[in-house]
Design a protein around this motif. Sequence first.
Motif, PDB file in Angstrom:
ATOM      1  N   VAL A 100      16.929 -24.065  56.522  1.00 49.93           N
ATOM      2  CA  VAL A 100      16.429 -23.103  57.412  1.00 49.93           C
ATOM      3  C   VAL A 100      14.763 -23.010  57.561  1.00 49.93           C
ATOM      4  O   VAL A 100      14.077 -22.856  56.653  1.00 49.93           O
ATOM      5  N   SER A 101      14.436 -23.797  58.757  1.00 47.92           N
ATOM      6  CA  SER A 101      12.541 -23.962  58.120  1.00 47.92           C
ATOM      7  C   SER A 101      12.171 -22.841  59.148  1.00 47.92           C
ATOM      8  O   SER A 101      13.123 -21.536  59.473  1.00 47.92           O
ATOM      9  N   CYS A 102      10.957 -22.320  58.763  1.00 48.07           N
ATOM     10  CA  CYS A 102      10.079 -20.823  59.183  1.00 48.07           C
ATOM     11  C   CYS A 102       9.538 -21.273  60.518  1.00 48.07           C
ATOM     12  O   CYS A 102       9.114 -22.492  60.227  1.00 48.07           O
ATOM     13  N   THR A 103       9.834 -20.551  61.521  1.00 46.94           N
ATOM     14  CA  THR A 103       8.960 -21.088  62.493  1.00 46.94           C
ATOM     15  C   THR A 103       8.081 -19.829  64.045  1.00 46.94           C
ATOM     16  O   THR A 103       8.640 -18.318  63.683  1.00 46.94           O
ATOM     17  N   THR A 104       6.933 -19.502  64.255  1.00 44.11           N
ATOM     18  CA  THR A 104       6.347 -18.849  64.591  1.00 44.11           C
ATOM     19  C   THR A 104       6.408 -18.936  66.773  1.00 44.11           C
ATOM     20  O   THR A 104       5.904 -17.717  67.449  1.00 44.11           O
ATOM     21  N   TRP A 162       3.902 -26.343  55.256  1.00 43.75           N
ATOM     22  CA  TRP A 162       3.858 -25.737  56.795  1.00 43.75           C
ATOM     23  C   TRP A 162       2.996 -26.816  57.513  1.00 43.75           C
ATOM     24  O   TRP A 162       1.831 -27.343  56.903  1.00 43.75           O
ATOM     25  N   ALA A 163       3.045 -26.641  58.184  1.00 44.75           N
ATOM     26  CA  ALA A 163       2.122 -27.183  59.294  1.00 44.75           C
ATOM     27  C   ALA A 163       1.869 -26.380  60.228  1.00 44.75           C
ATOM     28  O   ALA A 163       2.421 -25.523  60.971  1.00 44.75           O
ATOM     29  N   LYS A 164       1.189 -26.336  61.502  1.00 43.45           N
ATOM     30  CA  LYS A 164       0.761 -25.615  63.129  1.00 43.45           C
ATOM     31  C   LYS A 164       1.554 -27.027  63.663  1.00 43.45           C
ATOM     32  O   LYS A 164       0.482 -28.366  63.611  1.00 43.45           O
ATOM     33  N   VAL A 165       2.014 -27.070  64.623  1.00 48.87           N
ATOM     34  CA  VAL A 165       1.890 -28.035  65.802  1.00 48.87           C
ATOM     35  C   VAL A 165       2.302 -27.660  66.966  1.00 48.87           C
ATOM     36  O   VAL A 165       3.048 -26.213  67.177  1.00 48.87           O
ATOM     37  N   ASN A 174       2.434 -23.344  67.411  1.00 48.07           N
ATOM     38  CA  ASN A 174       2.912 -23.162  66.782  1.00 48.07           C
ATOM     39  C   ASN A 174       3.105 -23.707  65.110  1.00 48.07           C
ATOM     40  O   ASN A 174       3.163 -23.877  64.660  1.00 48.07           O
ATOM     41  N   TYR A 175       3.556 -22.332  64.340  1.00 47.90           N
ATOM     42  CA  TYR A 175       2.889 -22.984  62.580  1.00 47.90           C
ATOM     43  C   TYR A 175       4.575 -22.789  62.237  1.00 47.90           C
ATOM     44  O   TYR A 175       6.131 -22.452  63.338  1.00 47.90           O
ATOM     45  N   TYR A 176       5.074 -23.737  61.834  1.00 52.72           N
ATOM     46  CA  TYR A 176       6.563 -24.038  61.190  1.00 52.72           C
ATOM     47  C   TYR A 176       6.022 -24.608  59.473  1.00 52.72           C
ATOM     48  O   TYR A 176       5.201 -24.790  58.852  1.00 52.72           O
ATOM     49  N   GLY A 177       7.406 -23.839  58.546  1.00 50.45           N
ATOM     50  CA  GLY A 177       7.144 -24.102  57.179  1.00 50.45           C
ATOM     51  C   GLY A 177       8.743 -23.712  56.522  1.00 50.45           C
ATOM     52  O   GLY A 177       9.579 -23.332  57.138  1.00 50.45           O
ATOM     53  N   THR A 178       8.604 -24.471  55.294  1.00 51.73           N
ATOM     54  CA  THR A 178       9.814 -24.584  54.914  1.00 51.73           C
ATOM     55  C   THR A 178       9.820 -23.760  52.930  1.00 51.73           C
ATOM     56  O   THR A 178       9.260 -24.666  52.744  1.00 51.73           O
ATOM     57  N   PRO A 179      10.426 -22.943  53.513  1.00 52.39           N
ATOM     58  CA  PRO A 179      10.688 -22.545  52.076  1.00 52.39           C
ATOM     59  C   PRO A 179      11.662 -22.745  50.959  1.00 52.39           C
ATOM     60  O   PRO A 179      11.600 -24.267  51.704  1.00 52.39           O
ATOM     61  N   ARG A 180      10.652 -22.700  49.988  1.00 55.87           N
ATOM     62  CA  ARG A 180      11.372 -23.525  48.886  1.00 55.87           C
ATOM     63  C   ARG A 180      12.544 -22.690  47.986  1.00 55.87           C
ATOM     64  O   ARG A 180      13.647 -23.758  47.391  1.00 55.87           O
ATOM     65  N   ASP A 181      13.136 -21.679  47.955  1.00 55.98           N
ATOM     66  CA  ASP A 181      13.792 -20.897  46.863  1.00 55.98           C
ATOM     67  C   ASP A 181      15.612 -22.023  46.883  1.00 55.98           C
ATOM     68  O   ASP A 181      15.992 -22.704  46.406  1.00 55.98           O
ATOM     69  N   LEU A 182      16.288 -22.452  48.607  1.00 51.48           N
ATOM     70  CA  LEU A 182      16.950 -22.763  48.410  1.00 51.48           C
ATOM     71  C   LEU A 182      16.650 -24.643  47.974  1.00 51.48           C
ATOM     72  O   LEU A 182      17.979 -24.988  47.361  1.00 51.48           O
ATOM     73  N   ILE A 183      16.273 -25.194  48.406  1.00 49.11           N
ATOM     74  CA  ILE A 183      15.902 -26.368  47.907  1.00 49.11           C
ATOM     75  C   ILE A 183      15.836 -26.527  46.452  1.00 49.11           C
ATOM     76  O   ILE A 183      16.380 -27.539  46.016  1.00 49.11           O
ATOM     77  N   GLN A 242       4.025 -34.421  58.620  1.00 49.24           N
ATOM     78  CA  GLN A 242       2.820 -33.723  58.598  1.00 49.24           C
ATOM     79  C   GLN A 242       3.217 -33.143  57.293  1.00 49.24           C
ATOM     80  O   GLN A 242       3.147 -32.943  55.778  1.00 49.24           O
ATOM     81  N   GLY A 243       4.923 -32.121  57.779  1.00 51.80           N
ATOM     82  CA  GLY A 243       5.493 -31.346  56.433  1.00 51.80           C
ATOM     83  C   GLY A 243       6.061 -32.334  55.160  1.00 51.80           C
ATOM     84  O   GLY A 243       6.310 -32.444  54.298  1.00 51.80           O
ATOM     85  N   ALA A 244       6.175 -34.265  55.557  1.00 45.92           N
ATOM     86  CA  ALA A 244       7.062 -34.748  55.241  1.00 45.92           C
ATOM     87  C   ALA A 244       6.145 -35.366  54.019  1.00 45.92           C
ATOM     88  O   ALA A 244       6.106 -35.881  52.600  1.00 45.92           O
ATOM     89  N   ARG A 245       4.816 -35.841  54.122  1.00 39.97           N
ATOM     90  CA  ARG A 245       3.543 -35.849  53.435  1.00 39.97           C
ATOM     91  C   ARG A 245       3.847 -34.851  52.692  1.00 39.97           C
ATOM     92  O   ARG A 245       4.120 -35.333  51.162  1.00 39.97           O
ATOM     93  N   GLN A 246       4.267 -33.457  52.542  1.00 42.20           N
ATOM     94  CA  GLN A 246       3.794 -32.306  51.647  1.00 42.20           C
ATOM     95  C   GLN A 246       4.505 -32.259  50.730  1.00 42.20           C
ATOM     96  O   GLN A 246       4.959 -32.632  49.469  1.00 42.20           O
ATOM     97  N   VAL A 247       5.866 -32.671  51.363  1.00 43.92           N
ATOM     98  CA  VAL A 247       7.428 -33.028  50.545  1.00 43.92           C
ATOM     99  C   VAL A 247       7.504 -33.583  49.688  1.00 43.92           C
ATOM    100  O   VAL A 247       7.906 -34.054  48.403  1.00 43.92           O
TER     101      VAL A 247
END
Length: 214
Positions: A37-41, A74-77, A80-89, A106-111
Amino acid sequence: MTLAAGNIFLVSAPSGAGKSSLVNALLAKDQSIRLSVSCTTRAPRPGEVDGKDYRFLSVDEFLDLQRKNQFIEWAKVHDNYYGTPRDLIDQATHNGQDVLLEIDWQGARQVKKLFPGTIGIFILPPSIVALEERLQLRGQDSQEIISKRILAASEEISHASEYEYVIINQDFSVALRDLELIIHSARLRYNSQSNRHAEFFSTFGLQPGQTSIG
């Protein structure tokens, strides 16, 4: 570096391509996959539930987590901001569970930099015209926002070549079947099988694969 038994799947698509519908249908049929579950603004859309569809945060809350390095990406799209918390993964993959992430290119590249062996799946609409029609029918965004999404779609689609798999969502049932086949085939890869069944493989003198968590 720790070997991970679970697979990480990431799914990307331009808005309106049907990504969320496909992912929800997949999760309903295959409950062994955990959705990150991602975070978003951004504001919740009609029917979205906090903590289920997204964790809806204020900009200040999001930036505070970002400063504390709580996101693997995380990225701004679309403003709005979107980010993936690491703990669950970390928890899920260590326990042998597969995890699915819905993120942008953008997030895919980081992951992929952080998690070797991540499997990328890009969902394409049958055409830009069909994409605009779907956004109109969805009735969740203003015409101004729809126009922004159409303009952004070409840029997003240009990154489809960075993914291992591409699904053209013209017929939903066919696209869902394709998605299921990708998940199934990934679980049969040597790295995945040998990490899930390490004790069995060791009886044949076989070593586990190198899928890892950095």
